[in-house]
Design a protein around this motif. Structure first.
Motif, PDB file in Angstrom:
ATOM      1  N   ALA A  68      -6.478  17.496  11.303  1.00 37.19           N
ATOM      2  CA  ALA A  68      -7.139  16.300  10.777  1.00 37.19           C
ATOM      3  C   ALA A  68      -8.536  16.628  10.252  1.00 37.19           C
ATOM      4  CB  ALA A  68      -7.224  15.227  11.864  1.00 37.19           C
ATOM      5  N   PHE A  69      -9.262  17.458  10.968  1.00 42.62           N
ATOM      6  CA  PHE A  69     -10.601  17.848  10.526  1.00 42.62           C
ATOM      7  C   PHE A  69     -10.533  18.620   9.209  1.00 42.62           C
ATOM      8  CE2 PHE A  69     -14.048  20.998  10.445  1.00 42.62           C
ATOM      9  CZ  PHE A  69     -15.142  20.133  10.432  1.00 42.62           C
ATOM     10  N   ALA A  70      -9.625  19.580   9.133  1.00 43.12           N
ATOM     11  CA  ALA A  70      -9.519  20.415   7.930  1.00 43.12           C
ATOM     12  C   ALA A  70      -9.062  19.598   6.719  1.00 43.12           C
ATOM     13  CB  ALA A  70      -8.559  21.576   8.179  1.00 43.12           C
ATOM     14  N   VAL A  71      -8.049  18.770   6.901  1.00 43.64           N
ATOM     15  CA  VAL A  71      -7.530  17.992   5.777  1.00 43.64           C
ATOM     16  C   VAL A  71      -8.536  16.922   5.355  1.00 43.64           C
ATOM     17  CG1 VAL A  71      -5.686  16.418   5.074  1.00 43.64           C
ATOM     18  CG2 VAL A  71      -5.130  18.506   6.299  1.00 43.64           C
ATOM     19  N   SER A  72      -9.274  16.366   6.304  1.00 48.77           N
ATOM     20  CA  SER A  72     -10.315  15.397   5.939  1.00 48.77           C
ATOM     21  C   SER A  72     -11.358  16.038   5.040  1.00 48.77           C
ATOM     22  CB  SER A  72     -10.986  14.841   7.196  1.00 48.77           C
ATOM     23  OG  SER A  72     -10.074  14.099   7.955  1.00 48.77           O
ATOM     24  N   GLY A  73     -11.711  17.270   5.346  1.00 47.21           N
ATOM     25  CA  GLY A  73     -12.649  17.991   4.486  1.00 47.21           C
ATOM     26  C   GLY A  73     -12.089  18.272   3.112  1.00 47.21           C
ATOM     27  N   MET A  74     -10.775  18.432   3.008  1.00 41.62           N
ATOM     28  CA  MET A  74     -10.152  18.660   1.708  1.00 41.62           C
ATOM     29  C   MET A  74     -10.003  17.363   0.914  1.00 41.62           C
ATOM     30  SD  MET A  74      -7.180  21.344   2.852  1.00 41.62           S
ATOM     31  CE  MET A  74      -6.546  21.620   1.206  1.00 41.62           C
ATOM     32  N   VAL A  75      -9.884  16.242   1.604  1.00 43.24           N
ATOM     33  CA  VAL A  75      -9.683  14.958   0.941  1.00 43.24           C
ATOM     34  C   VAL A  75     -10.993  14.414   0.372  1.00 43.24           C
ATOM     35  CG1 VAL A  75      -9.139  12.532   1.400  1.00 43.24           C
ATOM     36  CG2 VAL A  75      -7.606  14.320   2.205  1.00 43.24           C
ATOM     37  N   MET A  76     -12.089  14.652   1.053  1.00 44.74           N
ATOM     38  CA  MET A  76     -13.367  14.047   0.656  1.00 44.74           C
ATOM     39  C   MET A  76     -13.776  14.364  -0.786  1.00 44.74           C
ATOM     40  SD  MET A  76     -15.345  14.315   4.278  1.00 44.74           S
ATOM     41  CE  MET A  76     -16.897  13.629   3.755  1.00 44.74           C
ATOM     42  N   PRO A  77     -13.615  15.585  -1.287  1.00 42.05           N
ATOM     43  CA  PRO A  77     -13.988  15.832  -2.685  1.00 42.05           C
ATOM     44  C   PRO A  77     -13.079  15.140  -3.708  1.00 42.05           C
ATOM     45  CG  PRO A  77     -13.885  17.894  -1.469  1.00 42.05           C
ATOM     46  CD  PRO A  77     -13.340  16.833  -0.587  1.00 42.05           C
ATOM     47  N   LEU A  78     -11.900  14.723  -3.287  1.00 46.23           N
ATOM     48  CA  LEU A  78     -10.968  14.065  -4.206  1.00 46.23           C
ATOM     49  C   LEU A  78     -11.307  12.603  -4.455  1.00 46.23           C
ATOM     50  CD1 LEU A  78      -7.622  15.509  -2.823  1.00 46.23           C
ATOM     51  CD2 LEU A  78      -8.926  16.307  -4.788  1.00 46.23           C
ATOM     52  N   MET A  79     -12.088  12.025  -3.582  1.00 43.45           N
ATOM     53  CA  MET A  79     -12.454  10.618  -3.703  1.00 43.45           C
ATOM     54  C   MET A  79     -13.627  10.453  -4.671  1.00 43.45           C
ATOM     55  SD  MET A  79     -10.356   9.016  -1.996  1.00 43.45           S
ATOM     56  CE  MET A  79      -9.231   9.042  -0.647  1.00 43.45           C
ATOM     57  N   PRO A  80     -13.829   9.246  -5.187  1.00 39.36           N
ATOM     58  CA  PRO A  80     -14.968   9.018  -6.091  1.00 39.36           C
ATOM     59  C   PRO A  80     -16.293   9.344  -5.407  1.00 39.36           C
ATOM     60  CG  PRO A  80     -13.469   7.142  -6.112  1.00 39.36           C
ATOM     61  CD  PRO A  80     -12.997   8.056  -5.042  1.00 39.36           C
ATOM     62  N   GLU A  81     -17.278   9.711  -6.214  1.00 43.32           N
ATOM     63  CA  GLU A  81     -18.573  10.114  -5.674  1.00 43.32           C
ATOM     64  C   GLU A  81     -19.277   8.993  -4.932  1.00 43.32           C
ATOM     65  OE1 GLU A  81     -21.226  12.068  -8.315  1.00 43.32           O
ATOM     66  OE2 GLU A  81     -19.679  13.387  -9.086  1.00 43.32           O
ATOM     67  N   SER A  82     -19.011   7.770  -5.278  1.00 39.78           N
ATOM     68  CA  SER A  82     -19.690   6.642  -4.649  1.00 39.78           C
ATOM     69  C   SER A  82     -19.084   6.258  -3.295  1.00 39.78           C
ATOM     70  CB  SER A  82     -19.639   5.428  -5.577  1.00 39.78           C
ATOM     71  OG  SER A  82     -18.296   5.041  -5.784  1.00 39.78           O
TER      72      SER A  82
END
Length: 146
Positions: A17-31
């Motif tokens: 969960a920690f690793a995938v959360s870090g991978m998901v965050m850049p995919l979301m909009p900057e705001s």
């Protein structure tokens, strides 16, 4: 009842969960304001590993791989569900919905958007590999420390 398999499953899925959360965050909009995104996902990983994977350990290698795949699927299902509900509540507090039914259907729309956003090859490969590793480690812990 606490067992080594439950503990190992919880730890493995918390790391996933920690690793995938870090991978998901850049995919979301900057705001995007992530707030408690990572801690919530880690707690979901702990719960999914403890309740889903841990109790199903000790049935062999093939079952261990299936157990890992099931655990990661449940983790992703719970994660997308909780984060979708969180986003719906945030939007509801800004009076975006006219009634309760519209807000509840928005959870599924938001969840589908999240799944579409995170459906990338690197995330899929990391989930697949981590599911197999988590399942095998949970199986090993279940057989080794009874």
């Amino acid at each position: 009842m606490p067992t080594a398999a439950r503990l190992m499953g919880a730890i493995c899925l918390a790391i996933v969960a920690f690793a995938v959360s870090g991978m998901v965050m850049p995919l979301m909009p900057e705001s995007t304001d992530f707030g408690y995104f990572i801690p919530v996902n880690i707690v979901l990983g702990l719960c999914a590993g403890w309740f889903v994977m841990g109790k199903r350990a000790g049935r062999g290698i093939t079952a261990a791989i299936n157990n890992g795949l099931t655990g990661v699927f449940v983790l992703m299902l719970w994660g997308v569900g909780i984060q979708s509900i969180n986003e719906m509540v945030r939007l509801a507090m800004r009076n975006r919905y006219d009634d309760v039914f519209e807000a509840m259907t928005a959870v599924f729309t938001i969840g589908a958007d999240y799944v579409w956003t995170i459906s990338t090859v690197p995330i899929g490969i990391s989930l697949l590999i981590s599911a197999v590793v988590a399942g095998l480690l949970t199986e090993f812990a279940g057989k080794r420390w009874r």
